[in-house]
Design an enzyme around this catalytic site. Structure first.
Site, PDB file in Angstrom:
ATOM      1  N   GLU A  98      47.625  10.012  46.709  1.00 35.30           N
ATOM      2  CA  GLU A  98      48.347   9.564  45.402  1.00 35.30           C
ATOM      3  C   GLU A  98      48.016  10.791  44.587  1.00 35.30           C
ATOM      4  O   GLU A  98      47.275  11.572  44.463  1.00 35.30           O
ATOM      5  CB  GLU A  98      47.410   8.265  45.245  1.00 35.30           C
ATOM      6  CG  GLU A  98      47.858   7.630  43.801  1.00 35.30           C
ATOM      7  CD  GLU A  98      49.459   7.322  43.843  1.00 35.30           C
ATOM      8  OE1 GLU A  98      50.276   8.003  43.894  1.00 35.30           O
ATOM      9  OE2 GLU A  98      49.468   5.841  43.352  1.00 35.30           O
ATOM     10  N   ASP A  99      49.116  10.702  43.504  1.00 34.15           N
ATOM     11  CA  ASP A  99      48.975  11.696  42.548  1.00 34.15           C
ATOM     12  C   ASP A  99      47.791  11.199  41.453  1.00 34.15           C
ATOM     13  O   ASP A  99      47.018  12.234  41.049  1.00 34.15           O
ATOM     14  CB  ASP A  99      50.220  11.679  41.663  1.00 34.15           C
ATOM     15  CG  ASP A  99      50.862  10.323  41.369  1.00 34.15           C
ATOM     16  OD1 ASP A  99      50.296   9.362  41.415  1.00 34.15           O
ATOM     17  OD2 ASP A  99      52.116  10.234  40.847  1.00 34.15           O
ATOM     18  N   ASP A 102      45.024   5.188  37.634  1.00 31.04           N
ATOM     19  CA  ASP A 102      45.075   4.829  36.339  1.00 31.04           C
ATOM     20  C   ASP A 102      44.124   3.555  36.221  1.00 31.04           C
ATOM     21  O   ASP A 102      42.861   3.701  36.373  1.00 31.04           O
ATOM     22  CB  ASP A 102      46.299   4.702  35.871  1.00 31.04           C
ATOM     23  CG  ASP A 102      46.557   4.362  34.237  1.00 31.04           C
ATOM     24  OD1 ASP A 102      45.410   4.997  33.619  1.00 31.04           O
ATOM     25  OD2 ASP A 102      47.394   3.903  33.819  1.00 31.04           O
ATOM     26  N   PHE A 151      48.455  10.894  28.843  1.00 32.49           N
ATOM     27  CA  PHE A 151      49.776  10.642  29.714  1.00 32.49           C
ATOM     28  C   PHE A 151      50.113  12.267  30.153  1.00 32.49           C
ATOM     29  O   PHE A 151      50.444  13.224  29.493  1.00 32.49           O
ATOM     30  CB  PHE A 151      50.974  10.259  28.917  1.00 32.49           C
ATOM     31  CG  PHE A 151      51.902   9.726  29.951  1.00 32.49           C
ATOM     32  CD1 PHE A 151      51.730   8.586  30.771  1.00 32.49           C
ATOM     33  CD2 PHE A 151      52.983  10.504  30.265  1.00 32.49           C
ATOM     34  CE1 PHE A 151      52.839   8.185  31.652  1.00 32.49           C
ATOM     35  CE2 PHE A 151      53.867  10.223  31.397  1.00 32.49           C
ATOM     36  CZ  PHE A 151      53.810   8.969  32.084  1.00 32.49           C
ATOM     37  N   ARG A 164      59.014  16.697  36.832  1.00 31.49           N
ATOM     38  CA  ARG A 164      58.083  16.820  38.143  1.00 31.49           C
ATOM     39  C   ARG A 164      58.150  18.201  38.328  1.00 31.49           C
ATOM     40  O   ARG A 164      57.249  18.308  39.363  1.00 31.49           O
ATOM     41  CB  ARG A 164      58.970  15.918  39.068  1.00 31.49           C
ATOM     42  CG  ARG A 164      59.021  14.293  38.896  1.00 31.49           C
ATOM     43  CD  ARG A 164      59.231  13.729  40.019  1.00 31.49           C
ATOM     44  NE  ARG A 164      59.780  11.989  39.866  1.00 31.49           N
ATOM     45  CZ  ARG A 164      58.796  11.112  39.878  1.00 31.49           C
ATOM     46  NH1 ARG A 164      57.819  11.443  39.981  1.00 31.49           N
ATOM     47  NH2 ARG A 164      59.514  10.020  39.731  1.00 31.49           N
TER      48      ARG A 164
END
Ligand code: 5GP
Length: 181
Positions: A98-99, A102, A151, A164
């Protein structure tokens, strides 16, 4: 990269060094076994592409794409599988890639869903972690960097599908989303 819009948090070299370290640790932990590496689309694809090339055990790859229901997005914790795995994971050693974590609600759903399919094991490798935002108990097994509640974009991560392709992980300047509101 447009440095009026973003501020570099981790550059190419820092990312590469961390991914090498993570790959070595994963290779040691899974020595003698075969992995099924599951990438969560789209954000994880750049990290996954780099990470798998640093892992030195046999593996197969698969992908899953999920989205959150409604406008409340990830904080609702209600997740829909948009693209499911191609292969059965029964009796397999699954490594979810997973990136960013959160609230943790997305990954919690994915892990619980995959566990119902009787894998031998399920672990999580995550590049970025925002631990202060957590809304559920989820403990990634391999974490690249813990980051503050900002963010971030780049290295696979987007804002409105942009950024991206940036080679660094960057903090998006608030002026960018204030402008689009
Ligand atoms: P969670 O369910 O843990 O709240 O949501 C995780 C997902 O939210 C990530 O896979 C990612 O798509 C998105 N996300 C959370 N924080 C960020 C961020 O800082 N930047 C970007 N681009 N996406 C984020």
């Amino acid at each position: 990269m447009d440095l009026l819009q973003v501020e570099v948090l981790f550059n190419r070299e820092q990312l590469h060094q961390k991914v090498v370290e993570m790959g070595q640790k994963i290779s040691e932990d899974y020595r003698g076994r075969e992995l099924l590496v599951v990438g969560i689309l789209k954000g994880a694809f750049v990290f996954m592409a780099d990470l798998i090339r640093e892992i030195d055990v046999p593996m197969e790859l698969d992908f899953m794409d999920v989205s959150s229901y409604g406008l409340s997005t990830s904080s609702s914790g209600e997740v829909r599988i948009v693209k499911d795995l191609e292969y059965s994971i029964k009796d397999r050693d699954v490594l979810i890639v997973e990136d960013i974590i959160d609230t943790g609600l997305t990954l919690k759903y994915i892990v619980e869903n995959l566990k119902t399919r009787n894998p031998r094991s399920v672990k999580i490798a995550c590049l970025l972690d925002k631990p202060t935002r957590r809304k559920t108990e989820i403990f990634p097994d391999y974490v690249g960097f813990s980051i503050p509640d900002k963010f971030v974009v780049g290295y696979g991560l987007d804002y409105a599908e942009q950024y991206r392709h940036y080679p660094a992980v960057c903090i998006l300047k608030p002026a960018v989303y204030e402008k689009s509101r």
